[in-house]
Design an enzyme around this catalytic site. Structure first.
Site, mmCIF file in Angstrom:
data_model
loop_
_atom_site.group_PDB
_atom_site.id
_atom_site.type_symbol
_atom_site.label_atom_id
_atom_site.label_comp_id
_atom_site.label_asym_id
_atom_site.label_seq_id
_atom_site.Cartn_x
_atom_site.Cartn_y
_atom_site.Cartn_z
ATOM 1 N N LYS A 60 1.446 -1.801 0.854
ATOM 2 C CA LYS A 60 0.249 -2.476 1.355
ATOM 3 C C LYS A 60 0.530 -3.929 1.727
ATOM 4 O O LYS A 60 -0.037 -4.442 2.694
ATOM 5 C CB LYS A 60 -0.890 -2.371 0.353
ATOM 6 C CG LYS A 60 -1.473 -0.976 0.381
ATOM 7 C CD LYS A 60 -2.544 -0.750 -0.641
ATOM 8 C CE LYS A 60 -3.026 0.698 -0.566
ATOM 9 N NZ LYS A 60 -3.623 1.136 -1.821
ATOM 10 N N LYS B 192 2.028 11.039 4.913
ATOM 11 C CA LYS B 192 0.965 11.935 4.447
ATOM 12 C C LYS B 192 -0.312 11.735 5.256
ATOM 13 O O LYS B 192 -0.474 10.728 5.940
ATOM 14 C CB LYS B 192 0.691 11.663 2.962
ATOM 15 C CG LYS B 192 0.382 10.199 2.700
ATOM 16 C CD LYS B 192 0.018 9.922 1.242
ATOM 17 C CE LYS B 192 -0.451 8.488 1.098
ATOM 18 N NZ LYS B 192 -0.976 8.128 -0.180
ATOM 19 N N LYS C 242 -6.703 8.407 4.901
ATOM 20 C CA LYS C 242 -8.065 8.073 5.277
ATOM 21 C C LYS C 242 -8.100 6.957 6.312
ATOM 22 O O LYS C 242 -8.978 6.884 7.132
ATOM 23 C CB LYS C 242 -8.840 7.581 4.038
ATOM 24 C CG LYS C 242 -9.234 8.698 3.088
ATOM 25 C CD LYS C 242 -10.548 8.349 2.436
ATOM 26 C CE LYS C 242 -10.523 8.267 0.925
ATOM 27 N NZ LYS C 242 -9.349 7.928 0.214
#
Ligand code: TRP
Length: 342
Positions: free
Chosen positions: A114, A196, A199
């Site tokens: 992140k 993966k 969202k």
């Protein structure tokens, strides 16, 4: 008999639910809600580390609640709540921060990822993300955490903090572990073969529970493939393995077996496989999508669910935090014993 192990899990409110959320987490929530005492929540506080926009918060939280219920979560069986409704979690987060070390937090893969993704906003909440997650779990003295593979490192941190607290203040917290009914933890790859399903990234190669049928078909058709194996015994590349994994989740066993056979015999037609997969996926997702849309429009119902969940979760959290304060030494007067004001 030993007391029942408590189940806790959360989903960040950073976007729409997708197949990775469903198979990594929600499916297990549904399977556990009858047999265990379960606390499931929407992690809206966690969402602030990456998605701090106030304007989309409500819609995101209501959507996730609706999608969870549409996918089978029963608010009368499990305790379903919103993270920010439990101030006790944030209090425990503060205490756990005192026994969490900068070095171990900086080493977490999710932090590094992140920090790389948002170099202009490497906030302290991003660094202490796993501490808040530990507080989420430990505030209910949770022992089982149904999550996908990507959360394993966070759970390890939770265990470390639990052990450290117990060592310092006496045995109190369990050491929580990932739970998936003894099966390997699921990871659903994105359809473009890169990482993966997510969202907040990769929207075109992630299948959402809210995707209309034609969108699902379009995304599946675009999934990465190749010209197929040229000689028998060719190992499957990861993006093909991913398609087979999806097929296994949605299609009949005999159908999957036939496609496997075709692959082994080097006569697989990925176009046919994709048609089949899209058909079986839409049959599964369609009813969830419709139900979620109806629930999402019913704010009074969702508000009732949130309130009921906050009350149940609050009483569990209250009991834990009172004991934590006492152990830490914050027991200055008679009023402290029951958590009321001195
Ligand atoms: N970190 C989890 C995720 O990204 C969400 C989460 C927050 C969570 N708190 C939790 C999961 C507690 C399990 C238990 O998906």
């Amino acid at each position: 008999m030993s007391p029942k192990e408590i189940v806790v899990s959360g989903i960040r409110s950073t976007g729409k639910l997708h197949l990775g959320n469903y198979f990594g987490a929600i499916r297990n929530y549904v399977r556990m809600q009858q047999s265990h005492e379960c606390f499931f929540f929407v992690a809206d506080v966690h969402s602030l580390t990456t998605h701090p926009e106030a304007t989309s918060m409500q819609e995101n939280v209501f959507r996730i609640l609706s999608e969870c219920i549409a996918a089978g979560l029963d608010p009368d069986q499990a305790t379903l709540f919103v993270q920010s409704d439990l101030p006790q979690t944030l209090e425990l987060y503060a205490y756990l921060n005192m026994i969490a070390y900068k070095g171990e937090l900086e080493k977490t893969a999710s932090f590094k990822e992140k920090a790389r993704n948002q170099p202009d906003n490497v906030n302290a909440g991003l660094l202490t993300y796993p501490v808040l997650m530990a507080a989420d779990i430990l505030i209910h003295r949770g022992a089982l955490v149904p999550v996908g593979k990507d959360q394993e490192q966070h759970l390890e941190m939770t265990r470390n903090l639990a052990v450290r607290f117990n060592h310092k203040y006496g045995d109190f917290f369990p050491e929580p572990r990932a739970f998936n009914f003894g099966e390997p933890l699921v990871k659903i790859g994105s359809l473009d073969g890169s990482g993966k399903m997510s969202k907040s990234e990769n929207a075109l190669s992630t299948i959402f529970l809210s995707d209309p049928d034609d969108q699902i078909l379009k995304k599946v058709k675009k999934a990465m493939t190749d010209e197929g194996p040229q000689k028998p015994g060719t190992p499957m590349p990861p993006y093909i393995q991913n398609l087979f994994q999806l097929l296994e989740l949605f299609s009949e066993k005999t159908v999957v077996a036939a496609f496997r056979e075709d692959y082994d015999q080097c006569r697989i037609r990925y176009g046919d496989l994709k048609q089949q997969l899209a058909r079986d996926m839409t049959a599964f997702i369609g009813p969830i999508r419709e139900k979620a849309a109806a629930l999402q429009a019913d704010r009074p119902f969702l508000n009732r669910i949130m309130k009921q969940g906050a009350e149940k979760a609050g009483s569990s959290a209250g009991a834990t935090i009172r004991e934590v304060r006492r152990r830490i030494g914050f027991n200055y007067g008679p009023g402290d014993q029951d958590g009321s004001v001195r």
